[in-house]
Design a protein around this motif. Structure first.
Motif, PDB file in Angstrom:
ATOM      1  N   HIS A  52       0.835  -1.185   0.000  1.00  0.00           N
ATOM      2  CA  HIS A  52       0.000   0.000   0.000  1.00  0.00           C
ATOM      3  C   HIS A  52       0.878   1.245   0.000  1.00  0.00           C
ATOM      4  O   HIS A  52       1.975   1.255   0.536  1.00  0.00           O
ATOM      5  N   ARG A  53       0.391   2.316  -0.582  1.00  0.00           N
ATOM      6  CA  ARG A  53       1.168   3.542  -0.685  1.00  0.00           C
ATOM      7  C   ARG A  53       0.761   4.515   0.417  1.00  0.00           C
ATOM      8  O   ARG A  53      -0.384   4.910   0.504  1.00  0.00           O
ATOM      9  N   GLY A  54       1.739   4.893   1.198  1.00  0.00           N
ATOM     10  CA  GLY A  54       1.554   5.973   2.150  1.00  0.00           C
ATOM     11  C   GLY A  54       0.752   5.610   3.378  1.00  0.00           C
ATOM     12  O   GLY A  54      -0.309   5.002   3.278  1.00  0.00           O
ATOM     13  N   PRO A  55       1.254   5.985   4.550  1.00  0.00           N
ATOM     14  CA  PRO A  55       0.495   5.767   5.779  1.00  0.00           C
ATOM     15  C   PRO A  55      -0.494   6.896   6.024  1.00  0.00           C
ATOM     16  O   PRO A  55      -0.358   7.998   5.491  1.00  0.00           O
ATOM     17  N   ARG A  56      -1.479   6.623   6.835  1.00  0.00           N
ATOM     18  CA  ARG A  56      -2.394   7.660   7.321  1.00  0.00           C
ATOM     19  C   ARG A  56      -1.764   8.291   8.559  1.00  0.00           C
ATOM     20  O   ARG A  56      -1.293   7.576   9.451  1.00  0.00           O
ATOM     21  N   VAL A  57      -1.743   9.617   8.619  1.00  0.00           N
ATOM     22  CA  VAL A  57      -1.131  10.324   9.739  1.00  0.00           C
ATOM     23  C   VAL A  57      -2.220  10.766  10.712  1.00  0.00           C
ATOM     24  O   VAL A  57      -3.213  11.390  10.318  1.00  0.00           O
ATOM     25  N   LEU A  58      -2.023  10.433  11.988  1.00  0.00           N
ATOM     26  CA  LEU A  58      -2.975  10.761  13.052  1.00  0.00           C
ATOM     27  C   LEU A  58      -2.257  11.681  14.038  1.00  0.00           C
ATOM     28  O   LEU A  58      -1.388  11.241  14.789  1.00  0.00           O
ATOM     29  N   ARG A  59      -2.607  12.956  14.018  1.00  0.00           N
ATOM     30  CA  ARG A  59      -1.895  13.941  14.824  1.00  0.00           C
ATOM     31  C   ARG A  59      -2.367  13.919  16.282  1.00  0.00           C
ATOM     32  O   ARG A  59      -3.560  13.842  16.574  1.00  0.00           O
ATOM     33  N   ALA A  60      -1.404  14.038  17.186  1.00  0.00           N
ATOM     34  CA  ALA A  60      -1.713  14.021  18.617  1.00  0.00           C
ATOM     35  C   ALA A  60      -2.651  15.160  19.002  1.00  0.00           C
ATOM     36  O   ALA A  60      -3.515  15.001  19.872  1.00  0.00           O
ATOM     37  N   ALA A  61      -2.493  16.309  18.350  1.00  0.00           N
ATOM     38  CA  ALA A  61      -3.300  17.479  18.701  1.00  0.00           C
ATOM     39  C   ALA A  61      -4.779  17.292  18.394  1.00  0.00           C
ATOM     40  O   ALA A  61      -5.623  18.028  18.922  1.00  0.00           O
ATOM     41  N   ASP A  62      -5.113  16.308  17.563  1.00  0.00           N
ATOM     42  CA  ASP A  62      -6.508  16.106  17.162  1.00  0.00           C
ATOM     43  C   ASP A  62      -7.263  15.138  18.070  1.00  0.00           C
ATOM     44  O   ASP A  62      -8.462  14.916  17.873  1.00  0.00           O
ATOM     45  N   SER A 117      17.813   4.096  12.551  1.00  0.00           N
ATOM     46  CA  SER A 117      17.250   3.890  11.214  1.00  0.00           C
ATOM     47  C   SER A 117      16.922   2.418  11.043  1.00  0.00           C
ATOM     48  O   SER A 117      17.805   1.560  11.171  1.00  0.00           O
ATOM     49  N   LEU A 118      15.653   2.128  10.761  1.00  0.00           N
ATOM     50  CA  LEU A 118      15.177   0.752  10.722  1.00  0.00           C
ATOM     51  C   LEU A 118      14.171   0.572   9.601  1.00  0.00           C
ATOM     52  O   LEU A 118      13.426   1.496   9.268  1.00  0.00           O
ATOM     53  N   ALA A 119      14.139  -0.637   9.039  1.00  0.00           N
ATOM     54  CA  ALA A 119      13.071  -1.008   8.122  1.00  0.00           C
ATOM     55  C   ALA A 119      11.910  -1.564   8.933  1.00  0.00           C
ATOM     56  O   ALA A 119      12.105  -2.372   9.844  1.00  0.00           O
ATOM     57  N   VAL A 120      10.694  -1.105   8.635  1.00  0.00           N
ATOM     58  CA  VAL A 120       9.501  -1.587   9.321  1.00  0.00           C
ATOM     59  C   VAL A 120       8.506  -2.063   8.267  1.00  0.00           C
ATOM     60  O   VAL A 120       8.445  -1.522   7.164  1.00  0.00           O
ATOM     61  N   SER A 121       7.721  -3.076   8.618  1.00  0.00           N
ATOM     62  CA  SER A 121       6.812  -3.645   7.625  1.00  0.00           C
ATOM     63  C   SER A 121       5.668  -4.369   8.304  1.00  0.00           C
ATOM     64  O   SER A 121       5.725  -4.691   9.494  1.00  0.00           O
ATOM     65  N   ALA A 163      10.184  11.756  14.675  1.00  0.00           N
ATOM     66  CA  ALA A 163      10.620  10.663  13.812  1.00  0.00           C
ATOM     67  C   ALA A 163      10.168  10.956  12.390  1.00  0.00           C
ATOM     68  O   ALA A 163       9.327  11.831  12.151  1.00  0.00           O
ATOM     69  N   GLU A 164      10.729  10.199  11.448  1.00  0.00           N
ATOM     70  CA  GLU A 164      10.340  10.328  10.045  1.00  0.00           C
ATOM     71  C   GLU A 164      10.170   8.936   9.460  1.00  0.00           C
ATOM     72  O   GLU A 164      10.988   8.047   9.691  1.00  0.00           O
ATOM     73  N   LEU A 165       9.088   8.763   8.709  1.00  0.00           N
ATOM     74  CA  LEU A 165       8.783   7.483   8.079  1.00  0.00           C
ATOM     75  C   LEU A 165       8.784   7.688   6.572  1.00  0.00           C
ATOM     76  O   LEU A 165       8.039   8.520   6.054  1.00  0.00           O
ATOM     77  N   ALA A 166       9.633   6.948   5.861  1.00  0.00           N
ATOM     78  CA  ALA A 166       9.780   7.111   4.416  1.00  0.00           C
ATOM     79  C   ALA A 166       9.299   5.856   3.702  1.00  0.00           C
ATOM     80  O   ALA A 166       9.732   4.742   4.016  1.00  0.00           O
ATOM     81  N   ALA A 171       8.492   0.367   4.923  1.00  0.00           N
ATOM     82  CA  ALA A 171       8.981   1.739   5.034  1.00  0.00           C
ATOM     83  C   ALA A 171      10.288   1.741   5.813  1.00  0.00           C
ATOM     84  O   ALA A 171      10.679   0.736   6.421  1.00  0.00           O
ATOM     85  N   VAL A 172      10.946   2.893   5.796  1.00  0.00           N
ATOM     86  CA  VAL A 172      12.148   3.105   6.600  1.00  0.00           C
ATOM     87  C   VAL A 172      11.823   4.140   7.664  1.00  0.00           C
ATOM     88  O   VAL A 172      11.334   5.237   7.355  1.00  0.00           O
ATOM     89  N   LEU A 173      12.071   3.788   8.903  1.00  0.00           N
ATOM     90  CA  LEU A 173      11.840   4.676  10.033  1.00  0.00           C
ATOM     91  C   LEU A 173      13.167   5.268  10.484  1.00  0.00           C
ATOM     92  O   LEU A 173      14.130   4.537  10.724  1.00  0.00           O
ATOM     93  N   ASP A 174      13.210   6.596  10.601  1.00  0.00           N
ATOM     94  CA  ASP A 174      14.378   7.294  11.139  1.00  0.00           C
ATOM     95  C   ASP A 174      13.952   7.949  12.443  1.00  0.00           C
ATOM     96  O   ASP A 174      13.165   8.897  12.446  1.00  0.00           O
ATOM     97  N   SER A 175      14.461   7.433  13.562  1.00  0.00           N
ATOM     98  CA  SER A 175      13.990   7.855  14.877  1.00  0.00           C
ATOM     99  C   SER A 175      15.175   8.132  15.799  1.00  0.00           C
ATOM    100  O   SER A 175      15.748   7.200  16.374  1.00  0.00           O
ATOM    101  N   PRO A 176      15.561   9.404  15.987  1.00  0.00           N
ATOM    102  CA  PRO A 176      16.652   9.717  16.916  1.00  0.00           C
ATOM    103  C   PRO A 176      16.332   9.338  18.361  1.00  0.00           C
ATOM    104  O   PRO A 176      17.221   8.956  19.123  1.00  0.00           O
ATOM    105  N   GLY A 177      15.060   9.476  18.756  1.00  0.00           N
ATOM    106  CA  GLY A 177      14.620   9.070  20.084  1.00  0.00           C
ATOM    107  C   GLY A 177      13.841   7.770  20.017  1.00  0.00           C
ATOM    108  O   GLY A 177      13.800   7.097  18.986  1.00  0.00           O
ATOM    109  N   ARG A 178      13.197   7.420  21.118  1.00  0.00           N
ATOM    110  CA  ARG A 178      12.450   6.157  21.154  1.00  0.00           C
ATOM    111  C   ARG A 178      11.100   6.296  20.452  1.00  0.00           C
ATOM    112  O   ARG A 178      10.374   7.266  20.675  1.00  0.00           O
TER     113      ARG A 178
END
Length: 213
Positions: free
Chosen positions: A5-15, A133-137, A153-156, A178-185
């Motif tokens: 599938h292309r692209g994740p759905r983003v769910l913002r904490a503020a919402d 930096s990790l691959a997630v699936s 974090a960033e998810l590509a 996807a590839v996850l780039d996460s400096p923190g946890r």
């Protein structure tokens, strides 16, 4: 072969809206649930953030298992079905039955917990807290949920990058890579849809479909 599938759905904490616990002893902010729109009695799985400001019992959920991860605060001294369970280290998932009588004593003020609940025997769930930096699936029929617990974090995926703030979430249905780039946890949760039998939280090829790069 089925294409990812292309692209994740983003769910913002503020919402997210804050809702009182089932037993009134705290506040929960639902991140996602399956099936969509399911209430507290009808979900196959539910992921949320819970604010705990005082000592007291946890809500009981018959037939549900729970994975709890301390995200903020000094921690909790839990009693689960009469047995002590100390939760005093952040970002370490703790698994226990959601229907076992559970009492909580705060160790040093309010806490925030990242909470994954799933139907025992029907909706498997794997939770990992990662950094770097990790691959997630996730596979067809599964859902992948990515939630930064510390920093951003960033998810590509498919050449597009999704930026996530603390407690934002990226939700994707499998097949997804996807590839996850996460400096923190960051919490990475892989969830079944509740449509097949399986051992809750059973580790398959890798925890939450995570591979180091």
């Amino acid at each position: 072969m089925q294409a990812p599938h292309r692209g994740p759905r983003v769910l913002r904490a503020a919402d997210r809206a804050a809702v009182a616990w089932k037993n009134g002893g705290g506040v929960t902010r639902e991140i996602a649930a399956w099936p969509p729109g399911a209430g507290m009695e009808g979900f196959a799985w539910r992921v949320s953030l819970a604010d705990v400001a005082s000592d007291g019992p946890f809500s009981a959920f018959p037939g549900v298992d729970r994975t709890l991860t301390l995200a903020e605060g000094a921690g909790m001294d839990l009693t689960v079905a009469g047995a002590p369970r100390l939760v005093d280290e952040r970002y370490v998932p703790q698994r226990f039955p959601g229907d076992a009588p559970t009492d909580c004593r705060l160790l040093g003020g309010p806490v925030v917990n990242f909470n994954v609940m799933y139907r025992r025997g029907t909706a498997p769930a794997d939770t990992a807290v990662v950094r770097g930096s990790l691959a997630v699936s996730c596979a067809p029929g599964e859902t992948l949920l990515v939630v930064p617990l510390e920093g951003t974090a960033e998810l590509a995926a498919d050449g597009a990058a999704t930026a996530l703030g603390r407690y934002d979430a990226a939700l994707a249905r499998g097949p997804f890579i996807a590839v996850l780039d996460s400096p923190g946890r960051t919490a990475v949760v892989r969830l079944g849809d509740g449509g097949r039998q399986g051992r809750p939280g059973r580790r398959r090829n890798s925890v939450a479909g995570v591979r180091g790069l």
